[in-house]
Motif scaffolding. Structure first.
Motif, PDB file in Angstrom:
ATOM      1  N   UNK A 136       0.820  -1.206   0.000  1.00 24.37           N
ATOM      2  CA  UNK A 136       0.000   0.000   0.000  1.00 24.37           C
ATOM      3  C   UNK A 136       0.852   1.253   0.000  1.00 24.37           C
ATOM      4  N   UNK A 137       1.934   1.239   0.780  1.00 27.80           N
ATOM      5  CA  UNK A 137       2.826   2.413   0.803  1.00 27.80           C
ATOM      6  C   UNK A 137       3.508   2.608  -0.546  1.00 27.80           C
ATOM      7  N   UNK A 138       3.910   1.490  -1.158  1.00 29.15           N
ATOM      8  CA  UNK A 138       4.568   1.595  -2.474  1.00 29.15           C
ATOM      9  C   UNK A 138       3.598   2.160  -3.509  1.00 29.15           C
ATOM     10  N   UNK A 139       2.371   1.653  -3.497  1.00 28.88           N
ATOM     11  CA  UNK A 139       1.373   2.151  -4.446  1.00 28.88           C
ATOM     12  C   UNK A 139       1.072   3.620  -4.183  1.00 28.88           C
ATOM     13  N   UNK A 140       1.030   3.992  -2.886  1.00 32.33           N
ATOM     14  CA  UNK A 140       0.745   5.389  -2.563  1.00 32.33           C
ATOM     15  C   UNK A 140       1.850   6.294  -3.092  1.00 32.33           C
ATOM     16  N   UNK A 141       3.100   5.868  -2.925  1.00 37.53           N
ATOM     17  CA  UNK A 141       4.209   6.695  -3.385  1.00 37.53           C
ATOM     18  C   UNK A 141       4.265   6.793  -4.908  1.00 37.53           C
ATOM     19  N   UNK A 142       3.666   5.785  -5.576  1.00 39.21           N
ATOM     20  CA  UNK A 142       3.695   5.809  -7.040  1.00 39.21           C
ATOM     21  C   UNK A 142       2.638   6.737  -7.625  1.00 39.21           C
ATOM     22  N   UNK A 143       1.699   7.217  -6.785  1.00 39.26           N
ATOM     23  CA  UNK A 143       0.662   8.118  -7.272  1.00 39.26           C
ATOM     24  C   UNK A 143       1.233   9.518  -7.497  1.00 39.26           C
ATOM     25  N   UNK A 144       0.588  10.238  -8.405  1.00 37.05           N
ATOM     26  CA  UNK A 144       0.971  11.642  -8.570  1.00 37.05           C
ATOM     27  C   UNK A 144       0.308  12.454  -7.475  1.00 37.05           C
ATOM     28  N   UNK A 145       0.570  13.745  -7.439  1.00 33.09           N
ATOM     29  CA  UNK A 145       0.056  14.591  -6.363  1.00 33.09           C
ATOM     30  C   UNK A 145      -1.469  14.589  -6.337  1.00 33.09           C
ATOM     31  N   UNK A 146      -2.095  14.586  -7.514  1.00 35.89           N
ATOM     32  CA  UNK A 146      -3.558  14.594  -7.567  1.00 35.89           C
ATOM     33  C   UNK A 146      -4.127  13.276  -7.006  1.00 35.89           C
ATOM     34  N   UNK A 147      -3.460  12.161  -7.376  1.00 39.10           N
ATOM     35  CA  UNK A 147      -3.914  10.863  -6.871  1.00 39.10           C
ATOM     36  C   UNK A 147      -3.757  10.755  -5.364  1.00 39.10           C
ATOM     37  N   UNK A 148      -2.617  11.289  -4.842  1.00 37.09           N
ATOM     38  CA  UNK A 148      -2.409  11.279  -3.392  1.00 37.09           C
ATOM     39  C   UNK A 148      -3.456  12.113  -2.687  1.00 37.09           C
ATOM     40  N   UNK A 149      -3.817  13.224  -3.299  1.00 40.82           N
ATOM     41  CA  UNK A 149      -4.824  14.100  -2.690  1.00 40.82           C
ATOM     42  C   UNK A 149      -6.176  13.405  -2.621  1.00 40.82           C
ATOM     43  N   UNK A 150      -6.546  12.706  -3.705  1.00 35.97           N
ATOM     44  CA  UNK A 150      -7.815  11.972  -3.688  1.00 35.97           C
ATOM     45  C   UNK A 150      -7.802  10.867  -2.632  1.00 35.97           C
ATOM     46  N   UNK A 151      -6.666  10.183  -2.534  1.00 30.37           N
ATOM     47  CA  UNK A 151      -6.574   9.110  -1.529  1.00 30.37           C
ATOM     48  C   UNK A 151      -6.665   9.672  -0.119  1.00 30.37           C
ATOM     49  N   UNK A 152      -5.941  10.759   0.142  1.00 24.69           N
ATOM     50  CA  UNK A 152      -5.980  11.385   1.468  1.00 24.69           C
ATOM     51  C   UNK A 152      -7.374  11.873   1.810  1.00 24.69           C
ATOM     52  N   UNK A 153      -8.103  12.345   0.799  1.00 18.16           N
ATOM     53  CA  UNK A 153      -9.467  12.825   1.046  1.00 18.16           C
ATOM     54  C   UNK A 153     -10.379  11.680   1.482  1.00 18.16           C
ATOM     55  N   UNK A 154     -10.169  10.488   0.875  1.00 20.02           N
ATOM     56  CA  UNK A 154     -10.976   9.323   1.279  1.00 20.02           C
ATOM     57  C   UNK A 154     -10.616   8.864   2.681  1.00 20.02           C
ATOM     58  N   UNK A 155      -9.325   8.893   3.000  1.00 20.20           N
ATOM     59  CA  UNK A 155      -8.889   8.477   4.332  1.00 20.20           C
ATOM     60  C   UNK A 155      -9.454   9.401   5.398  1.00 20.20           C
ATOM     61  N   UNK A 156      -9.553  10.695   5.060  1.00 19.44           N
ATOM     62  CA  UNK A 156     -10.066  11.670   6.019  1.00 19.44           C
ATOM     63  C   UNK A 156     -11.534  11.463   6.334  1.00 19.44           C
ATOM     64  N   UNK A 157     -12.229  10.641   5.551  1.00 17.75           N
ATOM     65  CA  UNK A 157     -13.638  10.396   5.792  1.00 17.75           C
ATOM     66  C   UNK A 157     -13.868   9.233   6.778  1.00 17.75           C
ATOM     67  N   UNK A 158     -12.851   8.922   7.577  1.00 17.89           N
ATOM     68  CA  UNK A 158     -12.984   7.858   8.582  1.00 17.89           C
ATOM     69  C   UNK A 158     -14.114   8.188   9.550  1.00 17.89           C
TER      70      UNK A 158
END
Length: 294
Positions: free
Chosen positions: A62-84
């Motif tokens: 998961x960390x490797x895949x996260x690091x492979x994302x571009x800034x926009x992809x990381x932002x979308x992922x972080x936004x989903x995580x924030x919806x905990x």
């Protein structure tokens, strides 16, 4: 879903589910399966290591895949995580508070000056859960000391005596409903009408052919006089009925066909013949028996 449930919750929950299934399907009697069968314990340990390894591998991927994302992809992922959900967030925050650790960004505030080969040490406080548990143990120790040492509270010997007394009462109550536990050492003379009535029925069914209905005797000895071949009294009569008469002759052993409670009933009924006058009494056999009180 994995992001909503932290690994420190997933791992033990999954492990105990597997543990429960093993206990359910492995018949180990009264002991747990992992105690009865060492191979089960090894299997559970292996399963635990496998679960932890899978969690570590998935987390790394998961960390490797996260690091492979571009800034926009990381932002979308972080936004989903924030919806905990708030409840999960509260559990996570409570867990972190119970550890009493400083966040990584603030570790510079508690780092010590000295270092060992370039390795520096953090001045972390004791975890709050440990501190509270230590304080609670001190309070408990003080209360225990005052209760049992200063004011002479009950001791283990007192508890043992109480348990003995309760066990004795429970045993007496159990004996009332478990009359077949009786033997010639514990049998007591029965005097209730129902017991004597049952004893009479048993006697008339099995004993009259040898002892006559009035106990005067025929093939068997007279039951109305004071003479007994194998001893009188409820204990000896019970044993004679149960084990039979003299070897090679005499009465058969009735323990094969009568229950102990039935033998006690018929033995008590037989003693009712003492002192009565039968129609055709047989001559006395054996010795005069006098009950002694020990």
């Amino acid at each position: 879903m994995r992001n909503l449930i932290p690994s420190w919750v997933r791992v033990p929950v999954l492990f105990f589910i597997i543990f429960g299934l093993v206990e359910y399907f492995v018949n180990s009697g009264k002991q747990p399966a992992f105690i009865e069968y060492p191979m089960v314990l090894l299997f559970l340990i292996l399963i635990l290591f496998v679960i932890i390894a899978i969690e570590a591998i998935v987390s790394s991927l998961g960390n490797i895949l996260y690091q492979s994302l571009d800034e926009e992809g990381k932002a979308r992922f972080d936004a989903k995580v924030d919806k905990t959900p708030k409840f999960i967030t509260w559990i996570q925050n409570t867990y972190k508070k119970s550890l009493g650790q400083k966040p990584l960004q603030k570790e510079h505030e508690i780092i010590l000056d000295h270092s060992y080969d370039g390795i520096r040490e953090l001045d972390n406080d004791l975890p709050p859960w440990w501190t509270y548990a230590f304080i609670a143990s001190i309070i408990f120790a003080v209360i225990y000391l005052v209760r049992f040492e200063v004011f002479d509270g009950y001791t283990q010997y007192d508890e043992l005596d109480t348990e003995y007394a309760e066990a004795k009462i429970a045993l007496e109550e159990y004996k009332k409903t478990a009359k077949d536990l009786v033997d010639f050492n514990t049998v007591e003379l029965l005097t209730s009408a129902s017991d004597l009535s049952n004893g009479k029925t048993i006697f008339e069914t099995n004993c009259v052919a040898c002892h006559m209905a009035d106990g005067g005797g025929g093939i068997g000895p007279n039951l109305t006089d004071e003479n007994w071949i194998l001893g009188g009294g409820i204990s000896h009569v019970f044993k004679t009925v149960s084990e039979g008469g003299r070897n090679g002759k005499g009465m058969i052993a009735w323990k094969q066909s009568l229950k102990p409670s039935e033998i006690a009933q018929v033995a008590s009924y037989v003693l009712q013949f003492q002192g009565t006058t039968p129609a055709k009494p047989k001559d006395a056999e054996g010795d005069i028996w006098v009950e002694t009180i020990e």
